[in-house]
Design an enzyme around this catalytic site. Structure first.
Site, short mmCIF file in Angstrom:
data_model
loop_
_atom_site.label_atom_id
_atom_site.label_comp_id
_atom_site.label_asym_id
_atom_site.label_seq_id
_atom_site.Cartn_x
_atom_site.Cartn_y
_atom_site.Cartn_z
N SER A 133 0.79 -1.23 0.00
CA SER A 133 0.00 0.00 0.00
C SER A 133 0.82 1.28 0.00
O SER A 133 0.32 2.33 -0.36
CB SER A 133 -0.93 0.00 1.21
OG SER A 133 -0.18 0.01 2.40
N HIS A 142 -5.67 -4.32 -1.61
CA HIS A 142 -5.45 -3.19 -2.53
C HIS A 142 -5.39 -3.64 -3.98
O HIS A 142 -5.18 -2.80 -4.87
CB HIS A 142 -4.15 -2.45 -2.18
CG HIS A 142 -4.28 -1.56 -0.99
ND1 HIS A 142 -4.89 -0.32 -1.04
CD2 HIS A 142 -3.89 -1.73 0.30
CE1 HIS A 142 -4.86 0.23 0.15
NE2 HIS A 142 -4.25 -0.60 0.99
N LYS A 166 -12.71 -1.51 0.56
CA LYS A 166 -11.90 -0.66 -0.34
C LYS A 166 -12.59 -0.57 -1.70
O LYS A 166 -13.65 0.04 -1.79
CB LYS A 166 -10.47 -1.18 -0.39
CG LYS A 166 -9.77 -0.92 0.94
CD LYS A 166 -8.32 -1.35 0.97
CE LYS A 166 -7.69 -0.90 2.28
NZ LYS A 166 -7.12 -1.99 3.06
#
Ligand code: PLP
Length: 401
Positions: free
Chosen positions: A183, A211, A242
């Site tokens: 990240s 991610h 996310k």
């Protein structure tokens, strides 16, 4: 008696403030989106949310959430195995398995719990967990809860991983554990090499796709799509918090027997509440959208390459990335804070990261591109970066003539 610890905590808080490490929360008064309103009435462009697909405020998901409450109520008041499993939970789990091409899925309240509850039921003293040095805090905590031998290899360093695998050859089972996308840099784990080494040294592979899922790969299936490893990774963990709508929820998906054991023994699953119908029904809708089109991924990938190219040609120093994370290197901690503050004056909301979040003298501004960004948003951000970059001497103005 609170007296003594109170003074101690006050001292700790003071030293955090003095070191500039005290985290303040910025108050947003609008929904999460490309453009947000912050307290005080300012509207700013948001480049620091994990809202990669722009789904956090998507009308179809909001509708699905409402429908979920209308048909299945507000809360479950139970863990899954007592009386907290609805048809919706099973449907979402199947949708996630379809998306990743895996055999089965187990839901958690968050990916923090998925990672916290995955190691201890599967591995014991005789086993080895071989973990990337930049893995997420929740993986580190999960590993701590388990008695397996621990090995750590340098970030994405395949020679070091091979060394650690050799050292672990006497253990019963080996598992290589990595984030799909890291990240702070935006780099992707070299899954092809990891898969090769896993084969050579008889190890399983676990990847945390928080991610990368929804983002990486032509249709957003994550690192297993990017590296042609669909169905080959043993354990995948991920979040609904996310790219996938941004509300809350986590999952582990992978081999059938692994998921089955987790349902029997994974403590955050056994001892924590079921996800609520609104969140689950929106999740079902979200994976239906993902199955029907990859328009959002196309837009996200277009946005990211456009922005990256422009930033590089403006002269910024960018970490190699294959995700929607763009790390603009400034190296100096103070400069990163000053840069972010000036960008905010220009209506661009980003965060400057510095030690200990990133290594010493590696301060940076981390941008996250979204499918919710329009070209006008990206251009406004680019202009602001160039203006502030020149003012602070980070980039050199182009020669005239
Ligand atoms: C965000 C994140 C998590 C935690 O996910 P939550 O669902 O918010 O708990 C775990 N691992 C990685 C790599 C993450 O980026």
């Amino acid at each position: 008696m609170y007296g003594k610890i109170k003074a101690h905590l006050q001292k700790e808080l003071k030293s955090l403030m003095e070191a500039g490490l005290y985290k303040k929360e910025r108050i947003i008064v609008s929904p999460q989106d490309a453009e947000i309103e912050v307290e005080g009435g300012h509207r700013v462009l948001n480049f620091c949310a994990n809202n990669y697909l722009g789904l956090s405020n998507h009308p179809s998901l909001i509708r699905a959430a409402r429908e979920g409450m209308d048909t299945h109520g507000f809360g479950m008041s139970s863990v899954r195995f007592i009386c907290g499993t609805q048809d919706l939970h099973k449907k979402l789990e199947a949708g996630i398995a379809d998306f990743f091409g895996t055999e089965d899925t187990i839901l958690y309240a968050a990916c923090f719990d998925a990672n916290g509850g995955v190691f201890e039921p599967l591995f014991s003293q005789e086993d080895a967990i071989i973990s990337d040095s930049l893995n997420h805090a929740s993986i580190i905590d999960g590993v701590r809860l388990c008695k397996a031998q621990r090995y750590r290899y340098r970030n994405a360093d395949m020679e070091d991983l091979e060394e650690k695998l050799k050292e672990a050859m006497n253990q019963r089972f080996r598992v290589i554990v990595t984030d799909g996308v890291f990240s702070m840099d935006g780099n992707v784990a070299p899954m092809d090499k990891i898969d090769e080494l896993a084969g050579k040294y008889d190890a399983m592979v676990m990847v945390d796709e928080c991610h990368s899922a929804g983002v990486v790969g032509k249709t957003g299936r994550g690192v297993t799509e990017l590296f042609n490893l669909r169905g080959k990774v043993d354990i995948i963990t991920g979040t609904l918090g996310k790219a996938f709508g941004g509300a809350i929820g986590g999952f582990t998906t992978g081999r059938k027997e692994i998921i089955e054991i987790l349902r029997q023994r994974s403590r955050p699953y056994l001892f924590s509440n079921s996800l609520p119908p609104a969140v689950v029904n929106a999740g079902i809708k979200m994976f239906e959208m993902m199955a029907s089109t990859h328009e959002l991924q196309d837009k996200l990938h277009r946005n990211t390459s456009y922005f990256l190219e422009k930033m590089k040609s403006a002269g910024f120093d960018i970490k190699p990335t294959r995700s929607a994370i763009i790390a603009v290197m400034l190296y100096d901690a103070r400069l990163s804070q000053e840069f972010a503050a000036r960008l905010l004056d220009e209506g661009i909301y980003v965060i400057g990261f510095y030690y200990p979040v990133v290594p010493k003298d590696q301060a940076r501004i981390r941008l996250q591109i979204s499918a919710a960004h329009e070209k006008s948003h990206l251009d406004k951000c680019l202009q602001a970066f160039e203006k502030v970059g020149r003012e602070l001497g980070v980039i050199i103005p182009p020669a005239i003539g």
